[in-house]
Scaffold this motif. Structure first.
Motif, PDB file in Angstrom:
ATOM      1  N   ASN A 136      -4.651  -1.433  -2.403  1.00 36.34           N
ATOM      2  CA  ASN A 136      -4.793  -1.221  -0.959  1.00 36.34           C
ATOM      3  C   ASN A 136      -6.019  -1.951  -0.430  1.00 36.34           C
ATOM      4  N   ALA A 137      -6.468  -2.970  -1.186  1.00 34.94           N
ATOM      5  CA  ALA A 137      -7.684  -3.695  -0.798  1.00 34.94           C
ATOM      6  C   ALA A 137      -7.512  -4.372   0.554  1.00 34.94           C
ATOM      7  N   VAL A 138      -6.336  -4.941   0.823  1.00 36.32           N
ATOM      8  CA  VAL A 138      -6.100  -5.572   2.125  1.00 36.32           C
ATOM      9  C   VAL A 138      -6.119  -4.516   3.221  1.00 36.32           C
ATOM     10  N   TYR A 139      -5.478  -3.387   2.973  1.00 36.62           N
ATOM     11  CA  TYR A 139      -5.430  -2.295   3.944  1.00 36.62           C
ATOM     12  C   TYR A 139      -6.844  -1.787   4.246  1.00 36.62           C
ATOM     13  N   ALA A 140      -7.632  -1.570   3.202  1.00 34.05           N
ATOM     14  CA  ALA A 140      -9.005  -1.098   3.404  1.00 34.05           C
ATOM     15  C   ALA A 140      -9.838  -2.146   4.126  1.00 34.05           C
ATOM     16  N   ALA A 141      -9.611  -3.422   3.794  1.00 33.51           N
ATOM     17  CA  ALA A 141     -10.360  -4.492   4.441  1.00 33.51           C
ATOM     18  C   ALA A 141     -10.029  -4.565   5.928  1.00 33.51           C
ATOM     19  N   GLN A 142      -8.744  -4.390   6.251  1.00 33.94           N
ATOM     20  CA  GLN A 142      -8.357  -4.424   7.657  1.00 33.94           C
ATOM     21  C   GLN A 142      -9.037  -3.294   8.439  1.00 33.94           C
ATOM     22  N   LYS A 143      -9.025  -2.092   7.906  1.00 30.94           N
ATOM     23  CA  LYS A 143      -9.644  -0.969   8.612  1.00 30.94           C
ATOM     24  C   LYS A 143     -11.139  -1.195   8.805  1.00 30.94           C
ATOM     25  N   ALA A 144     -11.806  -1.700   7.753  1.00 29.44           N
ATOM     26  CA  ALA A 144     -13.245  -1.934   7.852  1.00 29.44           C
ATOM     27  C   ALA A 144     -13.555  -3.027   8.866  1.00 29.44           C
ATOM     28  N   THR A 188     -12.448  -6.441  -0.930  1.00 25.73           N
ATOM     29  CA  THR A 188     -12.881  -6.465  -2.325  1.00 25.73           C
ATOM     30  C   THR A 188     -11.637  -6.360  -3.194  1.00 25.73           C
ATOM     31  N   PRO A 189     -11.172  -7.475  -3.777  1.00 26.83           N
ATOM     32  CA  PRO A 189      -9.937  -7.437  -4.565  1.00 26.83           C
ATOM     33  C   PRO A 189     -10.094  -6.585  -5.813  1.00 26.83           C
ATOM     34  N   THR A 190      -8.972  -6.020  -6.262  1.00 23.85           N
ATOM     35  CA  THR A 190      -8.965  -5.248  -7.498  1.00 23.85           C
ATOM     36  C   THR A 190      -8.832  -6.201  -8.684  1.00 23.85           C
ATOM     37  N   LEU A 200      -7.922 -13.755  -7.478  1.00 18.13           N
ATOM     38  CA  LEU A 200      -8.657 -13.860  -6.221  1.00 18.13           C
ATOM     39  C   LEU A 200     -10.115 -13.427  -6.386  1.00 18.13           C
ATOM     40  N   ALA A 201     -10.326 -12.369  -7.179  1.00 16.97           N
ATOM     41  CA  ALA A 201     -11.694 -11.888  -7.407  1.00 16.97           C
ATOM     42  C   ALA A 201     -12.540 -12.962  -8.069  1.00 16.97           C
ATOM     43  N   GLU A 202     -11.955 -13.679  -9.022  1.00 15.31           N
ATOM     44  CA  GLU A 202     -12.683 -14.762  -9.690  1.00 15.31           C
ATOM     45  C   GLU A 202     -13.027 -15.875  -8.709  1.00 15.31           C
ATOM     46  N   ARG A 203     -12.097 -16.200  -7.820  1.00 16.10           N
ATOM     47  CA  ARG A 203     -12.325 -17.265  -6.843  1.00 16.10           C
ATOM     48  C   ARG A 203     -13.421 -16.867  -5.855  1.00 16.10           C
TER      49      ARG A 203
END
Length: 435
Positions: free
Chosen positions: A342-350, A411-413, A421-424
């Motif tokens: 849900n990292a995208v979802y959490a990022a959108q809300k933030a 913040t990707p999992t 994506l986290a590595e990039r």
């Protein structure tokens, strides 16, 4: 001789108590204008004009509630000019001709005229051209106000005869000062606790007039106790019911389907999907919910989840029931068995929360669009680095507003595609730190 502005306000201290709070708090000198010291202060363009006693034509460009009309009125007083105001929303050619004719009569009597044109961008090109001879011969000193970019909305000929001054959205200090003035005028504190006061200021988004209108609403009732942020929100806006309680079973089943997908239980998810389809639920409603689950609960851990759901929707559109329902079942199972994030979802809300709280902060100058000479002259686009010309296609430049600074929303999992994506992102962050 009759000015076009029939309703010129009397001084603030002569206004009745029934007058709007914003009018009663209107500044009486340029020194009382808040948040625009860069133009009204001694070193600002307006400050220097007033000190010299000579005013050139200007265009005041800024968001609503930043003092454009007030500054124009005070300018006329400061350099002893006759003040006439018209609005481009309500005025036409006849009004302009009358204003210019009266200004000529006043000039012969030794009285120069400041013509304030609110929403000047609403005049068409021909009407804007009509100002030129009167500005050039000094019949009027033009002060135009606009919320739109003058580069796009005003004639080049008019812009060449006027200085464009940019007004800023009011910052926290300026809005706090307005609240202090309101409390002093009302002779009692706002019925808010500290957190609610902060929330009220944030809700204004730099608009002083909006803030004072909200303050007036708060003062209009007798509250038994200071409001907290939740109480303030409830007081200043009305909420409507979200759900139809007559369809509670419907929402219980869709909730069960969604949560079974989120919990990676494909058997339960398929069961609740079947319950709804066999009960006659609209398949497109279920597809919309599956697409929502794809972006909320799977996200970038498996970007193909969204592709599968869109393909299921297209398949159902093509085949219809019952054949197309197989594609819906496939999408449901794909979601339930996919890695979850849900990292995208959490990022959108933030990010949305930050956007609401920070309002209309300008991006840094280096990434502002600068298609016109005026915009380049005021610094738009200065210092931009074209990433494709940089090593590895990455410049590491700053893209955040100066008053905000870099934020972290996403913040990707370490699951599925997001691990890559986290590595990039980590590699890019390292490059920025070592820039």
């Amino acid at each position: 001789m009759t000015d076009l502005l029939a309703g010129l306000e009397p001084p603030a201290d002569l206004l009745p108590d029934t007058a709007p709070l914003a009018d009663r708090l209107r500044p009486r000198t340029l020194a009382e204008v808040v948040g625009q010291d860069h133009v009204t202060g001694p070193a600002g363009a307006i400050g220097r004009m007033v000190a010299a006693g000579r005013l050139s034509s200007i265009i005041l460009w800024g968001p609503p509630g930043t003092g454009k009309t007030t500054i124009a009125r005070l300018l006329a007083d400061a350099v002893d000019l006759r003040f006439v105001a018209i609005s481009a929303v309500f005025s036409g050619v006849a009004d302009l001709k009358k204003a210019f004719a009266e200004a000529k009569v006043a000039a012969r009597a030794g009285q120069r005229t400041l013509l304030f044109v609110d929403e000047i961008h609403r005049f068409n090109r021909a009407q804007q051209d009509g100002f030129l001879p009167y500005v050039e011969d000094g019949t009027v000193t033009l002060v135009g106000a606009t919320t739109e970019n003058p580069s796009f909305e005003l004639n080049a000929a008019l812009l060449s005869r006027a200085q464009v001054l940019i007004l800023h959205r009011l910052d926290r200090a300026a809005l706090d000062l307005l609240l202090d003035r309101a409390e002093a005028l009302m002779e009692r504190p706002l019925p808010l606790d500290d957190a609610a006061r902060d929330a009220l200021v944030a809700s204004a988004d730099g608009d002083g007039r909006f803030l004072l209108n909200q303050v007036e609403t708060l003062y209009s009732v007798d509250l038994p106790a200071p409001l907290d942020p939740a109480g303030l929100s409830a007081f200043l806006q009305r909420r409507v019911a979200v759900y139809d309680k007559d369809r509670e079973g419907h929402y219980n089943l869709i909730s069960a389907l969604h949560k079974s997908i989120r919990g990676s239980d494909p058997q339960a998810a398929l069961y609740y999907l079947a319950r709804m389809l066999t009960a006659g639920e609209e398949p497109l409603f279920l597809l919309r919910r599956l697409i929502r689950a794809a972006v909320e609960d799977v996200g970038l851990a498996d970007p193909n989840a969204l592709v599968q759901c869109i393909a299921a929707k297209d398949t159902y559109d093509f085949l219809g029931s019952p054949e197309g329902e197989l594609a819906i079942a496939q999408a449901c199972l794909y979601l339930a068995t996919a890695p979850k994030s849900n990292a995208v979802y959490a990022a959108q809300k933030a990010a949305w929360k930050s956007a609401r709280e920070t309002g209309s902060l300008m991006p840094p100058d280096n990434i502002l669009n600068a298609p016109t000479k005026l915009m380049k002259d005021v610094g738009y686009g200065k210092g931009y680095e074209y990433d494709h010309d940089s090593a590895d296609g990455f410049s590491g430049a700053n893209y955040w507003p100066d008053d905000l600074g870099p934020q972290t929303f996403y913040t990707p999992t370490d699951r599925g595609f997001e691990k890559r994506l986290a590595e990039r992102l980590a590699w890019w962050d390292d490059r920025r730190r070592n820039r």
